[in-house]
Design a protein around this motif. Structure first.
Motif, PDB file in Angstrom:
ATOM      1  N   ILE A  52      17.522 -46.094   1.279  1.00  0.00           N
ATOM      2  CA  ILE A  52      18.510 -45.149   0.759  1.00  0.00           C
ATOM      3  C   ILE A  52      19.768 -45.870   0.295  1.00  0.00           C
ATOM      4  O   ILE A  52      20.350 -45.525  -0.741  1.00  0.00           O
ATOM      5  CB  ILE A  52      18.845 -44.094   1.829  1.00  0.00           C
ATOM      6  N   THR A  53      20.206 -46.880   1.035  1.00  0.00           N
ATOM      7  CA  THR A  53      21.431 -47.591   0.638  1.00  0.00           C
ATOM      8  C   THR A  53      21.214 -48.416  -0.630  1.00  0.00           C
ATOM      9  O   THR A  53      22.191 -48.839  -1.259  1.00  0.00           O
ATOM     10  CB  THR A  53      21.894 -48.522   1.773  1.00  0.00           C
ATOM     11  N   ALA A  54      19.969 -48.640  -1.015  1.00  0.00           N
ATOM     12  CA  ALA A  54      19.667 -49.438  -2.206  1.00  0.00           C
ATOM     13  C   ALA A  54      19.316 -48.590  -3.417  1.00  0.00           C
ATOM     14  O   ALA A  54      19.052 -49.133  -4.500  1.00  0.00           O
ATOM     15  CB  ALA A  54      18.502 -50.387  -1.908  1.00  0.00           C
ATOM     16  N   LEU A  55      19.333 -47.277  -3.286  1.00  0.00           N
ATOM     17  CA  LEU A  55      18.806 -46.410  -4.332  1.00  0.00           C
ATOM     18  C   LEU A  55      19.425 -46.669  -5.703  1.00  0.00           C
ATOM     19  O   LEU A  55      18.711 -46.807  -6.703  1.00  0.00           O
ATOM     20  CB  LEU A  55      19.022 -44.939  -3.956  1.00  0.00           C
ATOM     21  N   ILE A  56      20.750 -46.733  -5.784  1.00  0.00           N
ATOM     22  CA  ILE A  56      21.425 -46.819  -7.081  1.00  0.00           C
ATOM     23  C   ILE A  56      21.847 -48.248  -7.402  1.00  0.00           C
ATOM     24  O   ILE A  56      22.396 -48.523  -8.458  1.00  0.00           O
ATOM     25  CB  ILE A  56      22.648 -45.868  -7.101  1.00  0.00           C
ATOM     26  N   VAL A  57      21.603 -49.159  -6.503  1.00  0.00           N
ATOM     27  CA  VAL A  57      21.965 -50.556  -6.731  1.00  0.00           C
ATOM     28  C   VAL A  57      21.005 -51.160  -7.758  1.00  0.00           C
ATOM     29  O   VAL A  57      19.793 -50.921  -7.701  1.00  0.00           O
ATOM     30  CB  VAL A  57      21.901 -51.349  -5.408  1.00  0.00           C
TER      31      VAL A  57
END
Length: 312
Positions: A52-57
């Motif tokens: 989830i913390t990497a979704l938009i990265v």
């Protein structure tokens, strides 16, 4: 045209639910409010493990570079479980502001939590005391910042901090970042409203009054049905805004999600009675979260004005 979520997105939502259902979020939120962030940070570790913390990265920084629809899927579930911390800021906004920055790799890995102040609609940074990086953005530029005075939120698990910019500024698409922050907050409101409705329905099936379960009364049935309708009308607006990312659509989604959340909160409190607002009852955590998120990333009035201006 098929507007339904695909199987992969449904499985993603189910995996989030399974992980967070076992995480005792109410205890983590209460601890966060009391200044003990350790349980909440363990939840953030789970978010990183789920991607989830990497979704938009961006992919070049080990991110997923997912679509805004995927972001909404995740944010709705995080709102349902009332995850503490700068959720919209770190997961949806920071990847855009740090798009060309190597610190994005820390975002993707869950090693860095970021909070953001983006005046005028997000003038203070949420949980700046917990974040590893504080940003202040506006008018196409971003700087790192230092936290200042703390201001109480209606939700005690959300500390609001003044931010003083420090260091050199860099260019970023702050308008896009604002839209993503608004969209992520709207999705959380849908999830919170859904959780409030589910809790109210369960309670109405158990609580008896005058020898009958209160869920058998037409007034209760109609009230909860109205909440269901409000959520089901608002949710397509949120997902539609994730597809278009038009400012008007994002603002309309935020207004509709906020109204659905408010109706769900009022109905939940009326269904449960005064017990629902006591600190010992988990319902109170969602009631306060909804009130806080309704004004986060733009008040209902400011977003209504944006919609009207876009239509004029």
């Amino acid at each position: 045209m098929d507007f339904a979520l695909d199987a992969q997105q449904r499985d993603f939502a189910a995996s989030i639910d399974a992980a967070l259902a076992a995480a005792d979020l109410p205890a983590a939120v209460r601890a966060w409010s009391a200044g003990d962030t350790a349980p909440g940070l363990k939840v953030w570790e789970q978010l990183a493990n789920l991607g989830i913390t990497a979704l938009i990265v961006p992919e070049r920084y080990d991110g997923i570079d997912a679509s805004p629809v995927d972001l909404v899927v995740a944010m709705e579930r995080l709102g349902h479980w009332c995850v503490p911390g700068p959720v919209s800021e770190s997961i949806a906004v920071a990847p855009i502001l740090l798009a060309e920055d190597e610190r994005s790799a820390g975002l993707a890995a869950g090693e860095l939590i970021v909070t953001v102040a983006l005046p005028p609609d997000a003038p203070r940074a949420v949980d700046a005391d917990t974040a590893g990086l504080v940003l202040r953005a506006g008018q196409g530029s971003v700087t790192a910042g230092t936290r200042g005075d703390r201001h109480d939120s209606v939700d005690p698990s959300r500390g609001l901090y003044d931010v003083t910019p420090t260091g050199d500024a860099w260019s970023a698409d702050t308008e896009k970042a604002y839209r993503f922050g608004t969209l992520a907050t709207a999705a959380q409101l849908i999830g919170a409203a859904e959780a409030l409705l589910a809790g109210s329905v369960d309670y109405a099936k158990q609580r008896t009054q005058f020898g009958r379960v209160i869920g058998s009364y037409q007034a209760i049935k109609h009230k909860l049905a109205d909440v269901h309708i409000a959520i089901e009308l608002a949710r397509p607006l949120v997902y539609g805004a994730a597809v278009t990312l038009e400012p008007r659509d994002v603002s309309a989604a935020k207004v509709a999600a906020g109204e659905a959340g408010l109706l769900a909160a009022r109905s939940a409190l009326q269904t449960h009675g005064a017990i629902g607002f006591t600190q010992e009852h988990d319902l109170s955590l969602l009631l306060l979260r909804v009130q806080a998120l309704r004004s986060a990333w733009g008040t209902p009035e400011s977003h209504r004005r944006r919609v009207l201006e876009a239509l004029s």
